[in-house]
Structures are given as structure tokens and as C-alpha cells.
Write a protein that holds these residues in place. Sequence first.
Motif, PDB file in Angstrom:
ATOM      1  N   ASN A  24      -7.853  12.608  -8.392  1.00 18.09           N
ATOM      2  CA  ASN A  24      -8.105  12.835  -6.859  1.00 18.09           C
ATOM      3  C   ASN A  24      -7.791  11.362  -5.984  1.00 18.09           C
ATOM      4  N   SER A  27      -4.749  11.380  -4.762  1.00 19.58           N
ATOM      5  CA  SER A  27      -4.839  12.142  -3.027  1.00 19.58           C
ATOM      6  C   SER A  27      -5.825  11.382  -2.349  1.00 19.58           C
ATOM      7  N   ARG A  51      -5.866  18.552  -4.008  1.00 15.78           N
ATOM      8  CA  ARG A  51      -6.883  18.392  -4.934  1.00 15.78           C
ATOM      9  C   ARG A  51      -6.940  18.903  -5.739  1.00 15.78           C
ATOM     10  N   PHE A  80      -7.160  23.082  -3.562  1.00 12.47           N
ATOM     11  CA  PHE A  80      -7.605  22.910  -4.584  1.00 12.47           C
ATOM     12  C   PHE A  80      -6.069  23.323  -5.631  1.00 12.47           C
TER      13      PHE A  80
END
Length: 442
Positions: A24, A27, A51, A80
Motif C-alpha cells: 500500500n 499504491s 491496493r 483491492f
Amino acid sequence: QVVPMDEINLHFTGDFHAIASAHNLLSAMLDNHLHHGNALGLDVRRITWPRTMDMNDRALRSIVIGMGGLNGGPTREDRFVIVPGSEVMAILCLARDLADLELRLSRIIVGLTRDRKPVTAGELKASGAMTLLLKDAILPNLVQTLEGGPALVHGGPFGNIAHGCNSLVATRLGLGLADIVLTEAGFGADLGAEKFFDIKCRFGDLKPDAAVIVATVRALKMNGGVKKDALGTPDVAALRRGLVNLEGHVQNVAKFGLPPIVALNRFTSDSEEELACVLDAARSWGARVALSEVWARGGAGGEAVAEQILAALKEGKADFRPLYDVALPIKEKIETIAREIYGAAGVDYSSAADKAIAQCESMGLGNTPVCMAKTQYSFSDDATKLGRPTGFRITVRDVYPSAGAGFVVALAGDIMTMPGLAKVPAAEAMRVHADGTIDGLF
């Protein structure tokens, strides 16, 4: 059983949290780069880096981010994946050391420019900080069985959506400390084992000497058409119908040049006739086989399987070889796996998959292994086709690069990289008591 089981199934040493943080971070740095001018020229329509979160949540499969106005970052579609499906997880499990880890992280492709050139984590200058977050997570975790036997638990890529093997670092550590190392590959020989042989063994220069296939009477009866709520009832006829599934896994292992050993994991509901049926069938296929009773008897219950493993090693008949040459085109590698391991009649590709394969090959990823993502419930990409189906075709709906891990991923059927919770989530039965004891975790 290995202990501490509660901690292993909860936060353990924090490896999964570290992987999620590193993933993350990339990201966040990606969206920060877009917000501050997008100097690398990323096309927001072609950003591929998702993510991640270690929780089943179907609502996160497709989302829109950046809805906070001028200072909320660019508005774009995102998604995700679950942590075991993260490329960072795969990289951690395939890296040889800290330097290799950083190099692999730098190769992660986050998206494409408008002229379809890849942009990497290295270009975003994220790989150094990602490695820092993973500096402890790359170290294997030593635990023990209830009888004091050492076990290394490290990594957790799923065998259906990822490459399904523990870390290369842990395997190498085991080989440096013991004469014999047993390592697990997720799900059946069509998934974790194939990826262990074709991906992990290639990258780690590993040459296995045997393969143990764990089977249960219950699973074989399910493949013979028995419903879950009736699996505890003896049904030799259904068991015989389901044996074709185990035979397929035994034959698949042999295609890699390894002697197959079937470990028949005994349940209290298994009848003697059912157990004998499986043992006799395995022997008729030329496989070694033994009853495993470790659940009831501990280490003593695994001696019969251990003896078969030692006998196979003593024979020395292993001639390990991967299934395919990585120099083959991506489609040919996919079709080899589908035909030789799944038993498919052929492979169909969506237009998106065709374009993605061409893009991967143009980026220099044509000479890498293929990591197939498909259901674990069937040799096919249809979870309802049990036993050993024939005449079916595999549908590849998309292909994406995992340049840091060193392979391309082919999504087959309707497999999801972010699972959803069941109608009655297991979490409903979980609690911790005042004295620290836990209910519902197992």
C-alpha cells in the motif's frame, strides 16, 4: 499440529501486515505521483497496481478513489486484492536475500503510459522504502510441532490465485539444517504442486526427490458426487467414482519425473473398507501409499508415510524436470499446463487476454513461467465439474504481468483475487474469553 497455533492464525510475527504496508506504500506513492504532476506520464486508464488488505471483502473488488475534491488526489478506478494474492507476497517468497528483494520490488509494473510503456516501482523510487518495511518479514519463522519437531512457517501466497508456496529463503534454510525437508504447496497437484515445480524450483534451483499427495476419503467421495453433509456416511461406490481425481494428481506428479507417494489422511468416520479401497487403488497406479494418522496419534501416526518417503529416496529414481520450456510463447505454456495437468481439450482467450498477452510479450515477459489462477475445486475452471472431467476447455479471461515476481498470471474462469465472506462468516463464532482462551478460530 504446529504451535503457537492461535498466533500463527492471527497476527503471528506481523509478516502479513508488513507485506500489506509495503504494497500500500507503493499504491500511495503512485497516487501521490499522479497528484503532483505525473512526470512519468502514466495513463490513469491503464494503472494496474491495486491496493491490498488481508480480509475477504467483495465490496472492494472494484472501487472509485480520489473523490475528495481538489486535494483528494486524482479520481480513478481502483481495486483491492487479498494479501496472499499480492505481488509483494510472491516477491517476498521468491527473493533469495535482501538485495534480490529490493531488485524484484523495483521491477513491479504499476501501469502504462499513453504509448503503453511500463512504469515501475523503481521509477517511482518506492522500492527502497518497501524493502525497509520488509526487512524483518523476509526472515523465516521457526515454530514447532506439539512433539518438538522444528517447522518453518513463512509466507502465504494462495495456491489458486498465486504461486502457492512458502518462501525460498525458508526452504533453503531448511536444506542447510536438515537432511530431508518437506515443504507444502497449496491445494492439489494441479495448482500448488505445478507452480512449485515450474516456478519456485526454477527460481531456486531446487531438485525435489519425491512428492507426497495428501488424500482423504471424504474429498474423494465428494468428487464421486456425495454432498458435504453426507460425507461421514460410508459409501464405497461414490468413493470408487471419485478415485479418478486422485489418479489424476498421481499421474500429474509423475509427469515431473518424481515418484508419487499418497498419504491417506484418516478421519474417524472412514470405514475400513473405504480405506482399503483407496490404498489398493493407489498401489494399482504404481504409487507408494500409506495411512496417515497424525491427527489421532501424533508423530507415531505418520511413521508409515515417513517410511514410504525414505524408501522412495533410497531408490533414487527421481528425474525432476519442469513441465515446459520458459522460452515457449505465453499461449503455448498456458495450453501445455491446461492439456497436460488439467486434462483440457483446449484453451479459449478473451479479447482482453489476447491484448494482455501481446503487451506482456512486448515488455519482455514472454520468457517467464506462467502462474495460472483458477478454482481449486476442479481440474477445470468450473468449480462444479468434480472428479476428473474430460472434453472441457479452459477460458482465460485476462493475463497480467508480475514482473517483480518473475512470471505472468493468467486468470481462468471466474476466479477472484479478492474473495468474499460466506453467508455465515466464520467470524460469527469467534471470541476470546477473559482468561485468554479462544473459541471458533479452528
